[in-house]
Design a protein around this motif. Structure first.
Motif, PDB file in Angstrom:
ATOM      1  N   LYS A   1      -6.173  -7.178  -0.254  1.00 29.29           N
ATOM      2  CA  LYS A   1      -6.116  -8.623  -0.023  1.00 29.29           C
ATOM      3  C   LYS A   1      -6.443  -8.999   1.433  1.00 29.29           C
ATOM      4  N   SER A   2      -6.701  -7.998   2.256  1.00 32.18           N
ATOM      5  CA  SER A   2      -7.004  -8.278   3.668  1.00 32.18           C
ATOM      6  C   SER A   2      -8.430  -8.797   3.813  1.00 32.18           C
ATOM      7  N   ARG A   3      -8.614  -9.623   4.831  1.00 36.33           N
ATOM      8  CA  ARG A   3      -9.973 -10.077   5.129  1.00 36.33           C
ATOM      9  C   ARG A   3     -10.801  -8.911   5.653  1.00 36.33           C
TER      10      ARG A   3
ATOM     11  N   GLU B   1     -13.862 -13.153   3.879  1.00 34.51           N
ATOM     12  CA  GLU B   1     -13.299 -13.008   2.523  1.00 34.51           C
ATOM     13  C   GLU B   1     -12.487 -11.725   2.411  1.00 34.51           C
ATOM     14  N   SER B   2     -11.685 -11.673   1.350  1.00 35.89           N
ATOM     15  CA  SER B   2     -10.847 -10.488   1.177  1.00 35.89           C
ATOM     16  C   SER B   2     -11.673  -9.332   0.620  1.00 35.89           C
TER      17      SER B   2
END
Lengths: 416, 242
Positions: free
Chosen positions: B127-129, B91-92
Motif C-alpha cells: 500500500k506504500s507509494r 501511486e501505491s
C-alpha cells in the motif's frame, strides 16, 4: 476496449483519490452558495417593483379573460404619460394570436395574456427585445394584486396568495428567443468552461507529462496501443472535468432549491425560474458547445503537455490556452454587431480554440447566424479529430524526449 | 532453423537520427526458448534496436519482427523492462502493478501480485507509494510488472543494473525461473559473468554493426579468447565511441 476501460478507471480513481481534487472542486461552490445566501438575505426585503418600462414610447397590450381587471368594454387604448416625460400606451387586445404576431414584428413591446383560469393556466407574457432585468412577471402580479377583490374566488385567491404561474416569451428579429434562459445558460456554459480549464487545466497538463516524467512511457507503449491510451486519457480527463462541474454545481442547486421562496428582483426565486421559457433548441445547442468546447480545449492542453519535457515547462504554456479563451472578451464589443456583419466576431466564432467562449456569448446576445453556429461546431469537431491524432503521434514518437520540447517537424519527419 | 523457431527477427535494420546513423544494417534472430545476450558498449545502438523492435521508434529502414509480424502490444505476450526505469511515483505499489496487470490481461491479478510481492520481500509495502521505495525496491516492482502474465518473450534492458549482490541473485533466480517456464529472453547486460552464466547465444554490437554473433563458445573461438570479459575489452577497449 478492455484496455480503454482500464486506463479510464485508473486515471479517474487516482485523480479522485487526491485531496486537491476535492479542495478545488468544493471551494468555488461553497463560495457561490454563500454568495447566493447573502444576496437573498440582502434582497428579501426589497419591495415588488413598480411597472417600469424605460423606452420613450412603449406600447403594451393586455387581454384579460379572467375578468379581474375592470376594463370598460368600449376602451381600446389608453395613453399614460409618466413623470419622466415618457408615454406608455396601453391597448386592450381582443385577438390573442394577432396580438402575439404584433409583438413578434415589434409593433408592440409587451403583451400580457391573462387566462380565464389562473389556477390551472399560466399568465403568458410576450415581449419584443426584452432586457434581462425587465420584470414583466412581477409587473403583471403587481397589476392584478392592486385591483383584485378579496373573496373566495379561486382566481382571486391565486392572485392574493401570489401563486400565479407565468411564462415569458421573448421575440428577437421575429424569432422566439428566451433572452433570460439563453443568457443564464450561456453564462453557465462560459463559467463551466472557465472553471474546467482555468481551475483544472494544469491538472490536465500534468496528467500528460506524468508518463514522461515518471519514465513510464516505454512500459505503456509496449502494453497498450498509443491511440487506446490517449483515448483513455481524453475520456478520463473529460469525465473528471464534468464530475468536478457536478460536484461544484450540486451545492448551488441545493441552495437554489432550498431558497425557492426567497425574493430576488422583487419575485420569489422559484417563480422567476418557473417563468423562464427554457428553449430546448437553445439548451441542446449550448450542451453541444459545452461538450465540444471541453474536449477541444482539453485536447489542446494534452498536446501541449505531451510536447513539454516536464510539468514545469508545460505549466508555462498553460497561459497560451487561457489567452485563447480570453480572446472573445478582448473583442466583446464586436459580438454586439448584427449577425454576420463583423469579421472579428465571425473569426473568433470559427477559430476552434476561442469558439467555446465566443459561441455562447454571441448566442446570449442573439447575434449569431445559423451557418456560423454549424460551421463553428464542424470546425471544433475537425479540431478534436486532428488534435487526437496529433496527441497519439506525439506520444508515440516524442514521448521519449525527456529533456527537450518535442519538435512537431521531427515528429512528422520520423512518421514519414 | 524452422521459421517457427524464430521469435525475434531483425533484418538489415538501419536507424538514423538526423544525419547520425546509430544502427547500420543490423541483422540477427532470436530463437524460441533461448536466452539471447545483446551486448555492446554504451551508445552502440542496443536500446535503439530494442525500441525499434517494439515500435517505440520507427526504423529508418529494415524489417523488425516479433513472432513473424511487426510488434503490436495486443498481439503477443511480451514483457519489457526498459532501460529508463520508472513507475507512477504517486501511486501505491499494488495499484500500479494492478494497472499493468489489467492492461496485460493477467487473470487473478491480485493473487499474482501478492505472491510476487511476498517472493521479493515487499509484501509489507503493497500500500506504500512507489516514491517511498528505494531504487532497488522500485526495480523489483518493475521486474514484477515485466514478468506478470507469464509472457512468451522477455526483453530485459540491463535487468540487474543498480542491484546489490543479494538482490542480483534474487533477480537472476526470477529470470532463470521464467526461462525454465519456456520464455524466450533477450537481454542487454554489461555483466559478462552473468551473460556467460545465463545466455545461450550473444551478439556484440559496435557502432551499430554486429561485431560478433553466435553461440558463446563460437564467439570465444572466433576471438581466440577464453572469457567474454576479454572479448569485450578487445572489441571496445580500443577507441570505442562509448
Amino acid at each position: 476496449m478492455a484496455n480503454l476501460k482500464t486506463v479510464v478507471k485508473f486515471e479517474i480513481m487516482r485523480t479522485i483519490k487526491k485531496r486537491i481534487f476535492w479542495i478545488t472542486s468544493l471551494v468555488l461552490p461553497i463560495l457561490l452558495s454563500g454568495g447566493i445566501i447573502l444576496v437573498s438575505i440582502g434582497s428579501s426585503t426589497s419591495p415588488i417593483q413598480d411597472i417600469d418600462i424605460e423606452d420613450d414610447e412603449t406600447r403594451v397590450a393586455i387581454m384579460d379573460e379572467s375578468m379581474i381587471l375592470a376594463i370598460p368594454s368600449d376602451l381600446t387604448e389608453l395613453q399614460i404619460p409618466t413623470s419622466n416625460g415618457q408615454t406608455i400606451t396601453w391597448e386592450i387586445a381582443r385577438d390573442r394570436e394577432a396580438t402575439i404576431d404584433r409583438v413578434r414584428t415589434g409593433d408592440l413591446d409587451v403583451f400580457y395574456f391573462i387566462p380565464s383560469d389562473l389556477v390551472k393556466e399560466k399568465v403568458e407574457i410576450f415581449t419584443h427585445n426584452a432586457n434581462l432585468m425587465d420584470n414583466f412577471a412581477g409587473n403583471v402580479s403587481a397589476l392584478l394584486f392592486g385591483v383584485v377583490s378579496i373573496d373566495q374566488d379561486p382566481n382571486h385567491l391565486a392572485v392574493l396568495t401570489n401563486t400565479l404561474n407565468t411564462t415569458t416569451t421573448n421575440f428577437v428579429d421575429g424569432e422566439e428567443h428566451s433572452h433570460l434562459s439563453t443568457i443564464i445558460l450561456s453564462i453557465m456554459v462560459v463559467a463551466i468552461l472557465y472553471n474546467i480549464i482555468v481551475m483544472f487545466g494544469s491538472q490536465n497538463l500534468n496528467s500528460m507529462t506524468e508518463e514522461k516524467e515518471n519514465r513510464v512511457t516505454e512500459m505503456i507503449l509496449t502494453s497498450i496501443r498509443p491511440n487506446t491510451f490517449i483515448w483513455g486519457k481524453i475520456i478520463s480527463l473529460v469525465t473528471i472535468s464534468f464530475l468536478q462541474v457536478i460536484i461544484m454545481l450540486t451545492p448551488v442547486v441545493i441552495a437554489v432549491l432550498v431558497m425557492q421562496d426567497t425574493v430576488i428582483f422583487g419575485l420569489p426565486l422559484g417563480e422567476i425560474l418557473a417563468s423562464i421559457n427554457w428553449l430546448p433548441l437553445t439548451i441542446a445547442g449550448l450542451v453541444v458547445i459545452l461538450v465540444f468546447g471541453v474536449i477541444v480545449l482539453i485536447e489542446l492542453l494534452m498536446v501541449l503537455g505531451l510536447m513539454a519535457p516536464t510539468a514545469k515547462a508545460a505549466s508555462s504554456w498553460f497561459s497560451v490556452v487561457v489567452i485563447l479563451m480570453f480572446l472573445p472578451f478582448f473583442f466583446l464589443s464586436s459580438f454586439f454587431a448584427p449577425a454576420g456583419t463583423n469579421w472579428i466576431a465571425t473569426a473568433l466564432t470559427l477559430f476552434p480554440f476561442s469558439a467555446p467562449i465566443a459561441l455562447p456569448l454571441r448566442i446570449a446576445f442573439g447575434t449569431i447566424t445559423t451557418w456560423e453556429f454549424i460551421l463553428s461546431i464542424i470546425l471544433m469537431a475537425a479540431s478534436i479529430v486532428i488534435l487526437m491524432r496529433l496527441a497519439v503521434l506525439i506520444f508515440r514518437f516524442g514521448a521519449l524526449e525527456y529533456d527537450k520540447t518535442v519538435s512537431l517537424k521531427a515528429i512528422f519527419s520520423r512518421k514519414s | 532453423m524452422s521459421k517457427n523457431d524464430v521469435v525475434i527477427s531483425v533484418k538489415d535494420f538501419v536507424m538514423k537520427f538526423g544525419s547520425k546513423k546509430v544502427v547500420d544494417g543490423l541483422s540477427f534472430e532470436v530463437k524460441r526458448g533461448e536466452v539471447f545476450g545483446f551486448l555492446g558498449s554504451n551508445g552502440s545502438g542496443k536500446t535503439t534496436t530494442l525500441r525499434a523492435l517494439l515500435g517505440v521508434f520507427e526504423p529508418t529502414s529494415g524489417e523488425l519482427l516479433v513472432n513473424g509480424q511487426k510488434f503490436e502490444p495486443a498481439s503477443v505476450r511480451l514483457g519489457y523492462l526498459p532501460e529508463e526505469r520508472g513507475l507512477y511515483k504517486k501511486e501505491s505499489v499494488f495499484d500500479v502493478m494492478k494497472y499493468f496487470a489489467d492492461l496485460k490481461g493477467v487473470k487473478n491479478a491480485a493473487k499474482w501480485i501478492n505472491n510476487y510481492l511476498k517472493r521479493v520481500d515487499l509484501d509489507s509495502m503493497a500500500k506504500s507509494r512507489i516514491e517511498t521505495l528505494s531504487g532497488g525496491q522500485q526495480q523489483k516492482i518493475q521486474l514484477g510488472v515485466t514478468i506478470m502474465g507469464e509472457p512468451d518473450i522477455l526483453i530485459l534492458d540491463e535487468p540487474t543494473k543498480g542491484f546489490d549482490p543479494v538482490n542480483r541473485r534474487l533477480l537472476n533466480d526470477l529470470i532463470e525461473a521464467e526461462h525454465k517456464r519456456g520464455a524466450t529472453i533477450l537481454m542487454i547486460s554489461h555483466d559478462m559473468e552473468e551473460v556467460e552464466k545465463t545466455c545461450d547465444r550473444i551478439l556484440l554490437l559496435k557502432n551499430g554493426k554486429a561485431e560478433a554473433y553466435g553461440e558463446i563458445s563460437e564467439v570465444k573461438k572466433q576471438f581466440g579468447l577464453r572469457s567474454l570479459d576479454d572479448i569485450f575489452v578487445k572489441v571496445y577497449g580500443g577507441g570505442s565511441n562509448g
